[in-house]
Design a protein around this motif. Structure first.
Motif, PDB file in Angstrom:
ATOM      1  N   UNK A  92       0.840  -1.202   0.000  1.00  0.00           N
ATOM      2  CA  UNK A  92       0.000   0.000   0.000  1.00  0.00           C
ATOM      3  C   UNK A  92       0.874   1.250   0.000  1.00  0.00           C
ATOM      4  N   UNK A  93       1.933   1.258   0.815  1.00  0.00           N
ATOM      5  CA  UNK A  93       2.819   2.413   0.882  1.00  0.00           C
ATOM      6  C   UNK A  93       3.493   2.668  -0.460  1.00  0.00           C
ATOM      7  N   UNK A  94       4.012   1.607  -1.072  1.00  0.00           N
ATOM      8  CA  UNK A  94       4.709   1.747  -2.353  1.00  0.00           C
ATOM      9  C   UNK A  94       3.762   2.239  -3.442  1.00  0.00           C
ATOM     10  N   UNK A  95       2.560   1.652  -3.502  1.00  0.00           N
ATOM     11  CA  UNK A  95       1.597   2.078  -4.509  1.00  0.00           C
ATOM     12  C   UNK A  95       1.157   3.522  -4.271  1.00  0.00           C
ATOM     13  N   UNK A  96       1.062   3.910  -3.009  1.00  0.00           N
ATOM     14  CA  UNK A  96       0.683   5.279  -2.699  1.00  0.00           C
ATOM     15  C   UNK A  96       1.711   6.290  -3.192  1.00  0.00           C
ATOM     16  N   UNK A  97       2.997   5.991  -2.982  1.00  0.00           N
ATOM     17  CA  UNK A  97       4.046   6.902  -3.432  1.00  0.00           C
ATOM     18  C   UNK A  97       4.093   6.950  -4.957  1.00  0.00           C
ATOM     19  N   UNK A  98       3.925   5.799  -5.600  1.00  0.00           N
ATOM     20  CA  UNK A  98       3.893   5.770  -7.068  1.00  0.00           C
ATOM     21  C   UNK A  98       2.721   6.587  -7.586  1.00  0.00           C
ATOM     22  N   UNK A  99       1.560   6.423  -6.959  1.00  0.00           N
ATOM     23  CA  UNK A  99       0.377   7.182  -7.369  1.00  0.00           C
ATOM     24  C   UNK A  99       0.608   8.682  -7.194  1.00  0.00           C
ATOM     25  N   UNK A 100       1.251   9.066  -6.098  1.00  0.00           N
ATOM     26  CA  UNK A 100       1.537  10.484  -5.864  1.00  0.00           C
ATOM     27  C   UNK A 100       2.413  11.053  -6.980  1.00  0.00           C
ATOM     28  N   UNK A 101       3.454  10.313  -7.353  1.00  0.00           N
ATOM     29  CA  UNK A 101       4.349  10.779  -8.406  1.00  0.00           C
ATOM     30  C   UNK A 101       3.636  10.854  -9.761  1.00  0.00           C
ATOM     31  N   UNK A 102       2.783   9.884 -10.039  1.00  0.00           N
ATOM     32  CA  UNK A 102       2.047   9.888 -11.311  1.00  0.00           C
ATOM     33  C   UNK A 102       1.102  11.081 -11.380  1.00  0.00           C
ATOM     34  N   UNK A 103       0.408  11.340 -10.289  1.00  0.00           N
ATOM     35  CA  UNK A 103      -0.550  12.445 -10.282  1.00  0.00           C
ATOM     36  C   UNK A 103       0.145  13.793 -10.466  1.00  0.00           C
ATOM     37  N   UNK A 104       1.324  13.952  -9.856  1.00  0.00           N
ATOM     38  CA  UNK A 104       2.027  15.236  -9.947  1.00  0.00           C
ATOM     39  C   UNK A 104       2.754  15.386 -11.276  1.00  0.00           C
ATOM     40  N   UNK A 105       3.431  14.291 -11.718  1.00  0.00           N
ATOM     41  CA  UNK A 105       4.288  14.384 -12.906  1.00  0.00           C
ATOM     42  C   UNK A 105       3.484  14.232 -14.199  1.00  0.00           C
ATOM     43  N   UNK A 106       2.677  13.199 -14.280  1.00  0.00           N
ATOM     44  CA  UNK A 106       1.972  12.886 -15.522  1.00  0.00           C
ATOM     45  C   UNK A 106       0.635  13.615 -15.637  1.00  0.00           C
TER      46      UNK A 106
END
Length: 529
Positions: free
Chosen positions: A34-48
């Motif tokens: 959950x933690x890893x997916x959350x950080x990935x989701x955060x980066x996707x939302x901000x970057x992409x």
């Protein structure tokens, strides 16, 4: 009490969260996923997706909480009033209760210093003191001192014309003067209060700002010296001319200000108005404007506004809150409980110290030099406009940390990182570097990293000085390798007329040197504190 009641078994403990993704992946593995997916989701939302960081952090906090099994009531509370406080409210309010006041007061203080001409007075005096050959050092010291109360981008906007003038006069690369200035501004922005990053981290780690200031100076000075050394090296090897459009814009702005002041003086003479200390307008100003129509009076407000700010005044206003906060922090160590210690702690509380400094600026740089109360109000209010975004991002970072802790993810991360065997200060730096390079925002990198790292140090009874060094490591990581996803990269490139390739060679490497040197200093000190 009856024997039956006495023999009753204890109430069962509250079961762990079992909802969301944890239905599929149980225990620590599920929490880490959950933690890893959350950080990935955060980066996707901000970057992409290019979602605003506040919205991205808030959305990810909610998604992580639900995925980790938190209930809607735990996240948002209930519609009816109750004694329980939702994680979103406690996370947002807990951090902003400490940070918002400090950032607000610091922002207004910086605005008064900026508009009053304090930066120009500081840089001019240092340039005259060090001379032409040491002008880059003078620019670096200007950025270092003036960067304490003002934001990084504001410092660039205010001081850039001085860099243009120095580079034009010498005929050398603008990098030779811009890079030391930028290093000073960046160091203070990363390591010293009242800037948002270190203040937010101090709030999350519950560290006194006095320790953050002390460690920021101890870590930041060697780091900025290393950055200045690189600035001198690259400035001599990479020639970038002064951008003519910026130079012309600066000249036009100065001319417009001069014309506006001249018009005010002419209007004052024609109407016979004064500053309230005489009965009519004065005689000529020595610039061929002729005689007035009344008696000679005291200096007008316009004349006050044109007088340079004394350098001692700038140092007094900037230094007062820092010294008061440091005195309060160390009074608990050096002094026994007493009335005097209480007084020191009162005046040294960040809220009080910054309020005192702001009132000093109002009087010394404003009222005493002819500013009206309306002007002070206008400057103060307009300076707070860009602060809203910063405070919301910091608050959302507090929400993210609260969700990590309340869901059990923080404990799982702590156990896993402890098994890795790396010191917490190293992990803090590496996490901050990854988040910084991936999404570009230093503030997002700091608040997100702090939310992950705080649980790692809870219960270890680490001294405040050591926690402050961990904050320095996080701050150092948050400025690593500024590149095309960082707004600061484009401000530097466009404002100083540097190509993207040369900006990578100069500014990006400069930030990396500052980051690595700052972390190295913090890591070495952590071995002894």
């Amino acid at each position: 009490m009856s024997p039956l009641l006495a023999a009753a078994p204890p109430a069962p403990e509250t079961p762990p969260h079992t909802g969301g993704l944890l239905l599929l992946l149980d225990g620590t593995a599920g929490l880490l996923t959950v933690a890893a997916l959350g950080i990935v989701l955060l980066l996707v939302l901000i970057i992409k997706v290019r979602l605003q960081p506040f919205v991205a952090l808030l959305a990810v906090s909610i998604a992580v909480g639900l995925s980790a099994g938190l209930s809607v009531t735990e996240l948002f509370g209930t519609v009816q009033r109750s004694a329980s406080v939702s994680m979103i409210e406690s996370g947002m309010g807990g951090i902003l209760g400490h940070v918002a006041i400090i950032i607000g007061l610091g922002t207004m203080l910086g605005a008064i210093l900026e508009v009053s001409g304090g930066a120009e007075a500081l840089s001019t005096r240092l340039l005259n003191l060090f001379g032409e050959k040491r002008a880059p050092l003078a620019m670096g010291l200007t950025g270092l001192i003036f960067g304490i109360p003002v934001f990084f981008d504001v410092g660039i906007f205010v001081l850039a014309p001085i860099v243009y003038a120095a580079a034009k006069r010498s005929g050398k690369s603008i990098l030779l003067y811009a890079m030391p200035l930028l290093a000073g501004l960046s160091m203070t922005h990363a390591f010293l209060p009242p800037h948002p990053g270190p203040v937010a981290a101090a709030g999350l780690f519950k560290v006194d700002l006095g320790w953050v200031i002390l460690m920021g100076v101890v870590v930041g000075i060697p780091a900025v010296l290393a950055a200045w050394a690189y600035a001198a090296w690259i400035g001599k090897r990479l020639f970038v001319p002064v951008p003519q459009d910026m130079l012309e814009a600066a000249d036009e702005a100065k001319a417009a200000v001069a014309e506006e002041r001249a018009a005010r003086r002419a209007a004052a003479r024609s109407t016979g108005s004064t500053d309230g200390t005489g009965t009519g307008s004065g005689t000529g100003t020595g610039k061929g404007d002729g005689a007035g129509t009344g008696t000679v009076t005291a200096t007008r407000p316009e004349d006050y506004a044109e007088q340079p700010v004394p350098l001692a005044t700038v140092f007094l206003i900037i230094g007062t809150p820092l010294l008061l906060i440091l005195a309060a922090t160390f009074s608990s160590i050096a002094l026994d409980p007493s009335t005097f210690r209480s007084v020191v702690e009162f005046f040294g509380h960040p809220f009080v110290a910054l309020t005192i400094a702001l009132l000093m600026a109002y009087y010394l740089l404003g009222i005493r030099r002819g500013w009206s109360r309306k002007s002070l109000e206008t400057v103060s209010t307009s300076s707070l406009k860009p602060v809203g975004n910063i405070l919301l991002v910091v608050g959302a970072g507090g929400v993210f940390g609260a969700v990590l802790k309340g869901s059990g993810i923080a404990d799982a991360l702590a156990d896993t990182f402890n098994d890795v065997g790396l010191p917490v200060i190293v992990l803090a730096y590496l996490i901050s570097v990854v988040l910084r390079v991936a999404q570009g925002s230093a503030t997002v990198a700091i608040v997100t990293t702090a939310g992950i790292v705080v649980p790692l140090v809870e219960g270890q009874d680490l001294p405040q000085a050591h926690l402050a060094l961990i904050i320095m490591a996080i701050s150092a990581g948050s400025i690593f390798a500024s590149h095309v996803n960082d707004g600061g990269f484009w401000i530097v490139a466009k404002y100083f007329g540097i190509s993207e390739r040369d900006t990578l060679k100069s500014w990006t490497v400069l930030e990396t040197v500052l980051s690595v040197a700052g972390f190295a200093m913090a890591a070495v000190l952590s071995l002894f504190i």
